[in-house]
Enzyme design. Structure first.
Site, mmCIF file in Angstrom:
data_model
loop_
_atom_site.group_PDB
_atom_site.id
_atom_site.type_symbol
_atom_site.label_atom_id
_atom_site.label_comp_id
_atom_site.label_asym_id
_atom_site.label_seq_id
_atom_site.Cartn_x
_atom_site.Cartn_y
_atom_site.Cartn_z
ATOM 1 C CB CYS A 4 -0.901 -0.007 1.229
ATOM 2 S SG CYS A 4 -1.764 1.562 1.499
ATOM 3 C CB CYS A 7 0.908 1.192 4.443
ATOM 4 S SG CYS A 7 -0.716 0.812 5.125
ATOM 5 C CG ASP A 30 -2.195 15.452 -3.636
ATOM 6 O OD1 ASP A 30 -3.161 14.752 -3.272
ATOM 7 O OD2 ASP A 30 -1.677 15.377 -4.775
ATOM 8 C CG HIS A 46 -4.400 -0.675 4.917
ATOM 9 N ND1 HIS A 46 -3.936 0.092 3.867
ATOM 10 C CD2 HIS A 46 -5.365 -1.469 4.403
ATOM 11 C CE1 HIS A 46 -4.582 -0.240 2.764
ATOM 12 N NE2 HIS A 46 -5.462 -1.190 3.062
ATOM 13 C CG ASN A 85 -11.969 11.974 -3.825
ATOM 14 O OD1 ASN A 85 -12.908 12.762 -3.829
ATOM 15 N ND2 ASN A 85 -10.752 12.324 -4.211
ATOM 16 N N GLY A 91 -13.919 8.879 -7.241
ATOM 17 C CA GLY A 91 -12.617 9.417 -7.630
ATOM 18 C C GLY A 91 -11.465 8.936 -6.780
ATOM 19 C CG HIS A 96 -4.007 4.030 3.619
ATOM 20 N ND1 HIS A 96 -3.061 3.218 4.231
ATOM 21 C CD2 HIS A 96 -4.407 4.911 4.568
ATOM 22 C CE1 HIS A 96 -2.911 3.593 5.493
ATOM 23 N NE2 HIS A 96 -3.715 4.628 5.716
ATOM 24 C CG HIS A 98 -6.566 9.654 1.017
ATOM 25 N ND1 HIS A 98 -6.705 8.402 0.453
ATOM 26 C CD2 HIS A 98 -6.814 10.545 0.013
ATOM 27 C CE1 HIS A 98 -7.010 8.527 -0.835
ATOM 28 N NE2 HIS A 98 -7.101 9.814 -1.128
ATOM 29 C CG HIS A 100 -7.955 15.012 -0.876
ATOM 30 N ND1 HIS A 100 -7.032 15.067 -1.904
ATOM 31 C CD2 HIS A 100 -8.508 13.776 -0.961
ATOM 32 C CE1 HIS A 100 -7.042 13.922 -2.582
ATOM 33 N NE2 HIS A 100 -7.939 13.122 -2.029
HETATM 34 P P1 AMP Z 1 -7.643 10.064 -4.213
HETATM 35 O O1 AMP Z 1 -7.979 10.335 -5.649
HETATM 36 O O2 AMP Z 1 -8.651 10.645 -3.261
HETATM 37 O O3 AMP Z 1 -7.359 8.605 -3.952
HETATM 38 O O4 AMP Z 1 -6.332 10.884 -3.899
HETATM 39 C C1 AMP Z 1 -5.063 10.366 -4.036
HETATM 40 C C2 AMP Z 1 -4.116 11.531 -4.018
HETATM 41 O O5 AMP Z 1 -2.828 11.035 -3.708
HETATM 42 C C3 AMP Z 1 -4.018 12.285 -5.340
HETATM 43 O O6 AMP Z 1 -4.420 13.647 -5.135
HETATM 44 C C4 AMP Z 1 -2.549 12.157 -5.709
HETATM 45 O O7 AMP Z 1 -2.025 13.344 -6.298
HETATM 46 C C5 AMP Z 1 -1.901 11.848 -4.379
HETATM 47 N N1 AMP Z 1 -0.664 11.100 -4.431
HETATM 48 C C6 AMP Z 1 -0.416 9.966 -5.136
HETATM 49 N N2 AMP Z 1 0.848 9.533 -4.899
HETATM 50 C C7 AMP Z 1 1.403 10.417 -4.023
HETATM 51 C C8 AMP Z 1 2.678 10.525 -3.392
HETATM 52 N N3 AMP Z 1 3.662 9.621 -3.610
HETATM 53 N N4 AMP Z 1 2.894 11.557 -2.563
HETATM 54 C C9 AMP Z 1 1.928 12.471 -2.331
HETATM 55 N N5 AMP Z 1 0.697 12.419 -2.886
HETATM 56 C C10 AMP Z 1 0.436 11.411 -3.727
HETATM 57 ZN ZN ZN Z 2 -2.367 1.380 3.641
#
Ligand code: AMP
Ligand code: ZN
Length: 109
Positions: A4, A7, A30, A46, A85, A91, A96, A98, A100
């Site tokens: 993940c 994680c 982000d 997780h 999301n 989206g 995992h 989260h 925003h």
């Molecule tokens: P979601 O679409 O809600 O799953 O959001 C995932 C977010 O993770 C997106 O806005 C990506 O730009 C962000 N993301 C993906 N990989 C990384 C990373 N390695 N470091 C920071 N943000 C990331």
């Molecule tokens: Zn995870």
């Protein structure tokens, strides 16, 4: 969970731009910001998606940290937006849970 992305970020195995960490959550910028301030907050535990987050205490803790980080760490005094999301139709790309935090400008609806 071993395979993940978030994680691994919380464990420090993949680098990130950390803004806050405690025993329960990890918060980082982000990589593709959609506002001047765009931070992701994840529980260290997780949980794939909001649908799987059956523990009200976990969700309460997460929202408490959203408030704390936005208001006390990021100092988003003018306000901010919180987005979760949920699954592919909502989206969600990283499975995992989260939240925003978006801020630093007036956000259109
Ligand atoms: P979601 O679409 O809600 O799953 O959001 C995932 C977010 O993770 C997106 O806005 C990506 O730009 C962000 N993301 C993906 N990989 C990384 C990373 N390695 N470091 C920071 N943000 C990331
Ligand atoms: Zn995870």
């Amino acid at each position: 969970m071993t395979d993940c992305l978030f994680c691994k970020i919380a464990a420090g195995e993949i680098p990130s731009d950390k803004v806050y960490e405690d025993d329960d959550v990890f918060a980082f910028k982000d990589i593709h910001p959609k506002a001047p301030v765009h931070v992701l907050i994840i529980p260290k535990q997780h949980v794939a998606t909001l649908t799987d987050a059956k523990d009200p205490a976990l969700l309460g803790m997460l929202m408490d940290r959203v408030r704390k980080i936005a208001d006390e760490v990021l100092n988003l005094a003018k306000g901010y937006r919180v987005i979760i999301n949920v699954r592919s139709g909502g989206g969600q790309e990283v499975f995992h849970l989260h939240a925003h935090i978006l801020g630093g400008k007036v956000l259109p609806f």
